[in-house]
Design an enzyme around this catalytic site. Sequence first.
Site, PDB file in Angstrom:
ATOM      1  N   SER A 258      38.981  42.210  36.271  1.00 53.47           N
ATOM      2  CA  SER A 258      38.448  40.932  35.796  1.00 53.47           C
ATOM      3  C   SER A 258      38.152  39.997  36.956  1.00 53.47           C
ATOM      4  CB  SER A 258      39.465  40.269  34.872  1.00 53.47           C
ATOM      5  OG  SER A 258      40.540  39.781  35.658  1.00 53.47           O
ATOM      6  N   LYS A 259      37.585  38.858  36.610  1.00 53.20           N
ATOM      7  CA  LYS A 259      37.290  37.842  37.611  1.00 53.20           C
ATOM      8  C   LYS A 259      38.570  37.360  38.283  1.00 53.20           C
ATOM      9  CE  LYS A 259      33.743  34.550  37.992  1.00 53.20           C
ATOM     10  NZ  LYS A 259      32.738  33.771  37.377  1.00 53.20           N
ATOM     11  N   ARG A 260      39.593  37.213  37.485  1.00 54.88           N
ATOM     12  CA  ARG A 260      40.869  36.729  38.013  1.00 54.88           C
ATOM     13  C   ARG A 260      41.448  37.687  39.048  1.00 54.88           C
ATOM     14  NH1 ARG A 260      45.249  33.940  37.926  1.00 54.88           N
ATOM     15  NH2 ARG A 260      47.049  35.241  37.512  1.00 54.88           N
ATOM     16  N   ASP A 261      41.213  38.983  38.837  1.00 55.31           N
ATOM     17  CA  ASP A 261      41.731  39.963  39.793  1.00 55.31           C
ATOM     18  C   ASP A 261      41.163  39.727  41.182  1.00 55.31           C
ATOM     19  OD1 ASP A 261      43.301  41.385  37.927  1.00 55.31           O
ATOM     20  OD2 ASP A 261      41.492  42.367  37.172  1.00 55.31           O
ATOM     21  N   SER A 262      39.900  39.252  41.220  1.00 53.61           N
ATOM     22  CA  SER A 262      39.333  39.043  42.547  1.00 53.61           C
ATOM     23  C   SER A 262      39.968  37.835  43.220  1.00 53.61           C
ATOM     24  CB  SER A 262      37.814  38.896  42.486  1.00 53.61           C
ATOM     25  OG  SER A 262      37.444  38.172  41.361  1.00 53.61           O
TER      26      SER A 262
END
Length: 495
Positions: A258-262
Amino acid sequence: MTDYNNPARVRVAPSPTGHMHLATARTALYDYLLAKKTGGKFILRVEDTDIKRTVPGSEQEIMDGLRWLGLDYDEGPDIGGPFGPYRQTERRDIYQQHAKILVDKGRAYPCFCTPDRLEKMRQEQQNRKETYHYDGTCRRLSPDEAARRVANGEKHVIRFKMPQEGSTTAHDLLRGDIVIENKNIDDYVILKSDGLPTYHLAAMVDDHLMQITHVLRGSEWLSTFPLHVNVVRAFGWDEPEWVHLSLFLKPSGKGKLSKRDSEIAIKDGYSVFIKDMRDLGFIPEGVLNWIALMGWGVPEDDVMSLEEMIKRFSIDNLTASPAAINFAKLDHFNGTHIRLLPDPELAARIKPFFIKAGYSVKDDMLIKIVPLIRERLITLDDCVSFAGFFFEDVVEPNPDDLIAKGLDAKQSAAIARKAYEILSALPDLTHQVAEPPMRAYVEQSGLSANQVFGILRVATTGQKVSPPLFESMEIIGKEKSLERLKKAIEMLEKM
Ligand code: GLU
């Protein structure tokens, strides 16, 4: 088995809606490998028809990213080619003509439903717990009436007329046949009211006109894959070979990346964006090797250059199962490929990192440093913390670090003074000259090498961990090494 005798035409078709993601890089890599392997062409096509989502600078970032990775494309927006333009917003007319072809064939129809009406329909379907689908109001209009309303300038979109009976079989090279009931596929919009196409039309038209032989794309397109083959078939065209690449999972392996992982990755010194990887000190060779293996099952030795990848690449070895992002592997491949670089090349690559950290780099010194640090680098920017002291005029050791293990400040000062005495008497501090007498001193003093060399290391480099001590002192030079040692003695004496 895939035929590698015919030149493939393959494209990476990113939307310029943000930073270039490693998924785009992976698709581009496999495209590139297939093109090179078959003597074909690798194409960059920019899919920018979702104007609201277009991010300025994103297209440039993609082009820079591909070049940084060494994946030079043969045709693309900035270099042109025989099938241009390669930016979809410059191909509007082409899509409008093709939408018309489908309408004329009775395979698509204008839809005049207003956003308000569609929203109401969606609400009602939701209340009935149905999945959203267009209810076919305009599908039922007579072609004459539809044509009249279009001629009157009434606002409309064009929808694809999915067959309502039967099923569609779509073939993916990795996944085999995918069969779906046609009634489960919506009448998707293919041309929006602003006259721009959606992906479902634009990509199919372009892949055909650009004579793409293999479509490699993310598996998020699997759900609309049957629609896409219907669109291609409605035109009466041959289909390309379809390959839906594996999905990326979170580092934990649980769930889609997900975006948060980045955001989390960046805190740990990693990233899923190509431009960050460059700034974080990853090298293209390492990044390519890493992404190559996320979705490609390589049986034995997995350290590969781009050349080797071309030799070994085969679509048949790609895997459909999702791949968890493993940053430890990125470190492994990056470090390994750094060690494979010749000294002058590595020197050129680490130099910008020293400069960015504020050092003024002397090239003659840099080239001597490289062999001492290459084994220790995981990312290029590791050179700064490990070897920045070479370019410092003075080093500022932490006084406590000057005290050798098991000894006190006084004893450590005595050792430092002895070291000074030995080293200052030598003609120079090349490691061949300086190391033997210092080792002899360790022997006869009954101290450990760690104790003696530890003091010397902290004194001359300012840090507890450094490249090999005597080789480092050789580069620092006799004058500066002794100056630093003297300062350390003074510090110890004051403690
Ligand atoms: N523009 C699409 C995307 O960025 C391209 C998919 C494809 O390669 O066909 O997902």
